[in-house]
Design a protein around this motif. Structure first.
Motif, PDB file in Angstrom:
ATOM      1  N   GLY A 225       0.099  32.733  -7.504  1.00 47.28           N
ATOM      2  CA  GLY A 225      -0.684  32.440  -6.156  1.00 47.28           C
ATOM      3  C   GLY A 225      -2.063  32.837  -6.211  1.00 47.28           C
ATOM      4  N   GLY A 226      -2.725  33.269  -7.282  1.00 49.02           N
ATOM      5  CA  GLY A 226      -4.027  33.298  -7.438  1.00 49.02           C
ATOM      6  C   GLY A 226      -5.133  32.233  -7.162  1.00 49.02           C
ATOM      7  N   THR A 227      -6.302  32.652  -6.724  1.00 52.20           N
ATOM      8  CA  THR A 227      -7.216  31.577  -6.566  1.00 52.20           C
ATOM      9  C   THR A 227      -7.998  31.083  -7.928  1.00 52.20           C
ATOM     10  OG1 THR A 227      -7.299  32.006  -4.221  1.00 52.20           O
ATOM     11  CG2 THR A 227      -9.208  31.101  -5.040  1.00 52.20           C
ATOM     12  N   VAL A 228      -8.402  30.105  -7.780  1.00 49.35           N
ATOM     13  CA  VAL A 228      -9.265  29.316  -9.056  1.00 49.35           C
ATOM     14  C   VAL A 228     -10.549  28.484  -8.238  1.00 49.35           C
ATOM     15  CG1 VAL A 228      -9.596  27.678 -10.727  1.00 49.35           C
ATOM     16  CG2 VAL A 228      -7.449  28.970 -10.632  1.00 49.35           C
ATOM     17  N   VAL A 229     -11.743  29.182  -8.475  1.00 47.73           N
ATOM     18  CA  VAL A 229     -12.769  28.615  -8.132  1.00 47.73           C
ATOM     19  C   VAL A 229     -13.375  27.629  -8.946  1.00 47.73           C
ATOM     20  CG1 VAL A 229     -15.144  29.069  -7.115  1.00 47.73           C
ATOM     21  CG2 VAL A 229     -13.491  30.949  -6.744  1.00 47.73           C
ATOM     22  N   THR A 230     -13.636  26.394  -8.544  1.00 47.05           N
ATOM     23  CA  THR A 230     -14.111  25.257  -9.178  1.00 47.05           C
ATOM     24  C   THR A 230     -15.547  24.788  -8.687  1.00 47.05           C
ATOM     25  OG1 THR A 230     -13.110  23.353  -8.116  1.00 47.05           O
ATOM     26  CG2 THR A 230     -11.820  24.569  -9.963  1.00 47.05           C
ATOM     27  N   ASP A 231     -16.268  24.089  -9.441  1.00 47.31           N
ATOM     28  CA  ASP A 231     -17.348  23.373  -8.800  1.00 47.31           C
ATOM     29  C   ASP A 231     -16.657  22.077  -7.786  1.00 47.31           C
ATOM     30  OD1 ASP A 231     -16.419  22.007 -11.210  1.00 47.31           O
ATOM     31  OD2 ASP A 231     -18.141  20.761 -10.756  1.00 47.31           O
ATOM     32  N   SER A 232     -17.649  21.208  -7.294  1.00 49.06           N
ATOM     33  CA  SER A 232     -17.483  20.359  -6.196  1.00 49.06           C
ATOM     34  C   SER A 232     -17.036  19.070  -6.718  1.00 49.06           C
ATOM     35  CB  SER A 232     -18.640  20.159  -5.463  1.00 49.06           C
ATOM     36  OG  SER A 232     -19.897  19.884  -6.240  1.00 49.06           O
ATOM     37  N   LEU A 233     -17.071  19.026  -8.090  1.00 54.26           N
ATOM     38  CA  LEU A 233     -16.610  17.624  -8.566  1.00 54.26           C
ATOM     39  C   LEU A 233     -15.456  17.548  -9.145  1.00 54.26           C
ATOM     40  CD1 LEU A 233     -19.848  16.769 -10.694  1.00 54.26           C
ATOM     41  CD2 LEU A 233     -19.423  16.332  -8.327  1.00 54.26           C
ATOM     42  N   THR A 234     -14.211  18.461  -8.613  1.00 56.62           N
ATOM     43  CA  THR A 234     -13.150  18.232  -9.255  1.00 56.62           C
ATOM     44  C   THR A 234     -12.262  17.230  -8.171  1.00 56.62           C
ATOM     45  OG1 THR A 234     -12.272  20.119  -7.700  1.00 56.62           O
ATOM     46  CG2 THR A 234     -12.878  20.584 -10.205  1.00 56.62           C
ATOM     47  N   SER A 235     -11.228  16.859  -8.949  1.00 55.43           N
ATOM     48  CA  SER A 235     -10.356  15.672  -8.347  1.00 55.43           C
ATOM     49  C   SER A 235      -9.307  16.003  -7.247  1.00 55.43           C
ATOM     50  CB  SER A 235      -9.767  14.936  -9.473  1.00 55.43           C
ATOM     51  OG  SER A 235      -8.703  15.524  -9.883  1.00 55.43           O
ATOM     52  N   ASP A 236      -9.002  15.223  -6.575  1.00 53.84           N
ATOM     53  CA  ASP A 236      -7.817  15.425  -5.530  1.00 53.84           C
ATOM     54  C   ASP A 236      -6.495  15.903  -6.290  1.00 53.84           C
ATOM     55  OD1 ASP A 236      -9.458  15.184  -3.251  1.00 53.84           O
ATOM     56  OD2 ASP A 236      -8.909  13.154  -2.940  1.00 53.84           O
ATOM     57  N   GLY A 237      -6.407  15.166  -7.584  1.00 56.43           N
ATOM     58  CA  GLY A 237      -5.062  15.348  -8.531  1.00 56.43           C
ATOM     59  C   GLY A 237      -5.159  16.982  -8.848  1.00 56.43           C
ATOM     60  N   LEU A 238      -6.512  17.395  -9.156  1.00 48.71           N
ATOM     61  CA  LEU A 238      -6.542  18.703  -9.870  1.00 48.71           C
ATOM     62  C   LEU A 238      -6.149  19.671  -8.738  1.00 48.71           C
ATOM     63  CD1 LEU A 238      -7.315  20.636 -11.979  1.00 48.71           C
ATOM     64  CD2 LEU A 238      -9.538  20.684 -11.076  1.00 48.71           C
TER      65      LEU A 238
ATOM     66  N   ARG B  54     -12.833  24.859  -3.861  1.00 48.71           N
ATOM     67  CA  ARG B  54     -13.809  23.964  -4.302  1.00 48.71           C
ATOM     68  C   ARG B  54     -15.221  24.146  -3.985  1.00 48.71           C
ATOM     69  NH1 ARG B  54     -11.891  19.132  -2.428  1.00 48.71           N
ATOM     70  NH2 ARG B  54     -10.553  18.694  -4.036  1.00 48.71           N
ATOM     71  N   PHE B  55     -15.977  24.930  -4.905  1.00 45.99           N
ATOM     72  CA  PHE B  55     -17.215  25.469  -4.275  1.00 45.99           C
ATOM     73  C   PHE B  55     -18.488  24.505  -4.828  1.00 45.99           C
ATOM     74  CE2 PHE B  55     -20.391  29.272  -3.970  1.00 45.99           C
ATOM     75  CZ  PHE B  55     -20.362  29.132  -2.623  1.00 45.99           C
ATOM     76  N   LYS B  56     -19.593  25.115  -5.007  1.00 51.33           N
ATOM     77  CA  LYS B  56     -20.618  24.284  -5.403  1.00 51.33           C
ATOM     78  C   LYS B  56     -20.803  24.255  -6.847  1.00 51.33           C
ATOM     79  CE  LYS B  56     -23.445  26.783  -1.700  1.00 51.33           C
ATOM     80  NZ  LYS B  56     -24.616  27.644  -1.469  1.00 51.33           N
ATOM     81  N   ARG B  57     -21.766  23.019  -7.224  1.00 59.63           N
ATOM     82  CA  ARG B  57     -21.964  23.036  -8.573  1.00 59.63           C
ATOM     83  C   ARG B  57     -22.849  23.890  -9.145  1.00 59.63           C
ATOM     84  NH1 ARG B  57     -20.022  19.749 -12.847  1.00 59.63           N
ATOM     85  NH2 ARG B  57     -21.669  18.700 -14.033  1.00 59.63           N
ATOM     86  N   GLY B  58     -22.778  24.355 -10.627  1.00 58.84           N
ATOM     87  CA  GLY B  58     -23.501  25.691 -11.119  1.00 58.84           C
ATOM     88  C   GLY B  58     -22.526  26.582 -11.175  1.00 58.84           C
ATOM     89  N   TYR B  59     -22.738  27.019 -12.654  1.00 59.03           N
ATOM     90  CA  TYR B  59     -21.706  27.928 -13.301  1.00 59.03           C
ATOM     91  C   TYR B  59     -22.045  29.247 -12.525  1.00 59.03           C
ATOM     92  CZ  TYR B  59     -25.301  30.149 -16.403  1.00 59.03           C
ATOM     93  OH  TYR B  59     -26.366  30.890 -17.002  1.00 59.03           O
ATOM     94  N   ARG B  60     -23.231  29.493 -12.210  1.00 58.43           N
ATOM     95  CA  ARG B  60     -23.506  30.943 -11.467  1.00 58.43           C
ATOM     96  C   ARG B  60     -22.751  30.972  -9.973  1.00 58.43           C
ATOM     97  NH1 ARG B  60     -23.757  35.331 -14.120  1.00 58.43           N
ATOM     98  NH2 ARG B  60     -23.845  36.083 -12.174  1.00 58.43           N
ATOM     99  N   ASN B  61     -23.036  29.754  -9.430  1.00 60.96           N
ATOM    100  CA  ASN B  61     -22.431  29.616  -8.010  1.00 60.96           C
ATOM    101  C   ASN B  61     -20.811  30.093  -8.157  1.00 60.96           C
ATOM    102  OD1 ASN B  61     -24.776  28.970  -6.746  1.00 60.96           O
ATOM    103  ND2 ASN B  61     -24.580  26.884  -7.279  1.00 60.96           N
TER     104      ASN B  61
ATOM    105  N   GLU C 297     -16.109  25.520 -14.093  1.00 64.12           N
ATOM    106  CA  GLU C 297     -16.862  24.571 -13.738  1.00 64.12           C
ATOM    107  C   GLU C 297     -16.488  23.060 -14.571  1.00 64.12           C
ATOM    108  OE1 GLU C 297     -21.565  23.328 -12.435  1.00 64.12           O
ATOM    109  OE2 GLU C 297     -20.983  24.311 -14.228  1.00 64.12           O
ATOM    110  N   THR C 298     -16.660  22.058 -14.049  1.00 65.08           N
ATOM    111  CA  THR C 298     -16.297  20.682 -14.961  1.00 65.08           C
ATOM    112  C   THR C 298     -16.997  20.631 -16.250  1.00 65.08           C
ATOM    113  OG1 THR C 298     -17.147  19.325 -13.264  1.00 65.08           O
ATOM    114  CG2 THR C 298     -14.868  19.664 -13.158  1.00 65.08           C
ATOM    115  N   SER C 299     -18.154  21.011 -16.386  1.00 64.22           N
ATOM    116  CA  SER C 299     -19.103  21.044 -17.336  1.00 64.22           C
ATOM    117  C   SER C 299     -18.354  21.653 -18.706  1.00 64.22           C
ATOM    118  CB  SER C 299     -20.456  21.548 -17.116  1.00 64.22           C
ATOM    119  OG  SER C 299     -20.173  22.940 -17.052  1.00 64.22           O
TER     120      SER C 299
END
Length: 502
Positions: A295-308, A322-329, A349-351
């Motif tokens: 049940g944990g939450t994963v924070v990612t950047d904005s470029l992730t796919s709907d499939g993810l 799905r948050f902002k681009r930028g690893y510090r964000n 982040e997807t980077s």
């Protein structure tokens, strides 16, 4: 002596780092001079003492393989010693190792990594760490303001050479042994190849994997070379991933690891040559992080796919923000969520930047690689491999990126106006629906896909990303956006023609 111009000094801020040109080229003059480095390091020492009331400053200094590293290190160490600091000269080091120097047994009060990540050879930078992690962007601004017209210190410090990479390597070996739970040589029988791209990651094969029984004979480009003669050390770079894929297939490796220059990012390749980066890497890291955190939450950047999102929420039973681009964000958001009582074990982040809560929320490519490799060893004993963990991930059939330069001085304001007007246009277009949970730019869902137009974190560019579930579905959407943006005189739309003609 170089005259330091305040506006030029302040321009060296790059998010939460300081970056500039360190080697003169035909196109660029040096902005990260000895004088600038000395002033910034002097300012950091005084800023640190004022903030933490600590006179007995101990600071660790390391660098990646760039050709300007020794010059910059010399200027930094001299500035710290003039401030009366005790300096650990750690030599060639990974960025995450420099943070570990602050929380390890040597108990440095702060640390400095000299790096410019994946940027070209002429670039370099300063990345400072304090006990809670990397500096915030506002803190970097404070230090740069203080650095202008600052007088050098007049105290006497001390410097000692310290092989911290051996300490860091031992830490990573323990991570693998603990997670694999297969004895003292958990990697025996595994062939693991590492492509370091001539960056700082060459230690990983010989100091981390080989002592645990792995065959690392297929590894490539381990020798540090700041001109990066083989490929850019960057998991997002197509040539780098092609190199890693060839490394795995030509040597019959069970898994391949590719690092960026300073080892805070990674990607990997499975035994059949499948690249595991971007959405696939996020999916794999999520599978690892959520194993013991249901049940944990994963924070990612904005470029992730709907499939993810479907994979994280329906296959793993977690949640995705799905948050902002930028690893510090993404890291800062994950820390914020945990502070508010939300169980969030991973920010990624997807980077290729990935930060686990169990590892200080440090973006540490070597640590994530250690977890993946340990899991690969465990799965091989069971007759499986890491690809089985992400087999249910639905991936787009088309993925397009167009980068649109903004030809206007106040590019941030201009870019925002473009995004706002596109949002208004989309709200009235049949079949387009604005994504409600969105933290940057404008994300539009349409039948069989989505697109996101946002402002680059650092550059005068509007990146456009389009993903579709069917081949050919992106073309009409791309054409529609191209036509809309043609109404803005200060945008360079040449990238659209390139994509259409590919």
């Amino acid at each position: 002596m170089q005259t330091i111009i305040k506006d030029e000094l302040l321009k060296l801020k790059s998010g939460s780092d300081i970056r500039g040109c360190a080697v003169e080229t035909k196109e660029e003059k040096v902005t990260l001079s000895d004088e600038v480095v000395g002033s910034v390091c002097t300012a950091f020492a005084r800023w640190y003492r004022a903030k933490f009331k600590d006179e007995d400053l101990k600071i660790a200094v390391g660098h990646d393989s760039r050709i300007s590293a020794e010059r910059i290190k010399k200027a930094a160490v001299e500035a710290f010693m003039r401030e009366g600091a005790f300096v650990y000269d750690c030599g060639l080091c990974a960025t995450p190792a420099m943070f570990m120097a602050v929380v390890s047994d040597i108990k440095a009060d702060a640390s400095l990594e000299i790096t410019a990540s994946h940027h070209p050879y002429q670039k370099n930078g300063l990345k400072f760490f304090i006990p809670r992690g990397g500096l915030e962007g506002t803190e970097v601004s404070e230090i740069l303001e203080l650095a202008y017209d600052i007088e050098p210190g007049k105290r006497s410090g001390k410097v000692v050479e310290y092989d911290f990479m051996s300490v860091y390597s031992a830490h990573l070996r323990e991570v693998i042994k603990s997670f694999a739970d297969l004895g003292e040589e958990p990697l025996k029988g595994l062939k693991i190849s590492v492509d370091s791209g001539n960056g700082a990651g060459g230690f990983y094969a010989e100091k981390v994997l080989s002592p645990l029984g792995a065959d690392v004979s297929g590894s490539r480009f381990s020798e540090p070379d700041g001109m990066f003669p083989n490929h850019i050390p960057n998991p997002e770079n197509e040539k780098a991933m092609e190199s890693a894929r060839d490394m795995v297939l030509s040597t019959g490796s069970d898994i391949g690891i590719v690092f960026d220059t300073d080892v805070d990012r990674m990607g990997c390749v499975s035994s059949d040559g499948r690249e595991i980066n971007r959405n696939r890497l996020v999916a794999l890291a999520s599978a690892i992080a959520l194993r013991d955190e249901p049940g944990g939450t994963v924070v990612t950047d904005s470029l992730t796919s709907d499939g993810l999102r479907d994979f994280i929420e329906n296959e793993l039973g977690g949640k995705q923000l799905r948050f902002k681009r930028g690893y510090r964000n993404v890291i800062d958001k994950a820390i914020e969520l945990n502070s508010s009582g939300v169980n969030c074990p991973l920010a990624i982040e997807t980077s290729g930047h990935a930060a686990l809560r169990e590892n200080y929320f440090l973006d540490d490519g070597a640590y994530l690689a250690a977890k993946i490799i340990a899991l690969a060893a465990r799965l091989k004993k069971q007759g499986g491999d890491i690809c089985s963990l992400i087999s249910a991930l639905k991936e787009p059939q088309e993925s397009i990126e167009v980068r649109v330069p903004i030809l206007f001085d106040d590019f941030a304001a201009y870019g925002k106006s473009v995004i706002d007007r596109l949002g208004a246009y989309a709200a009235n277009k049949a079949g387009w629906h604005i994504e409600k949970e969105n933290y940057e730019g404008v994300r539009i869902n349409f039948s069989g896909g989505w697109f996101l137009l946002r402002l680059s974190v650092h550059d005068p560019i509007l990146p456009l990303n389009i993903e579709c579930e069917e081949k050919g579905a992106a073309a009409p959407v791309l054409e529609e956006i191209d036509n809309f943006l043609s109404g803005f005189e200060m945008l360079d739309l040449s990238g659209f023609n390139k994509v259409k003609n590919d």
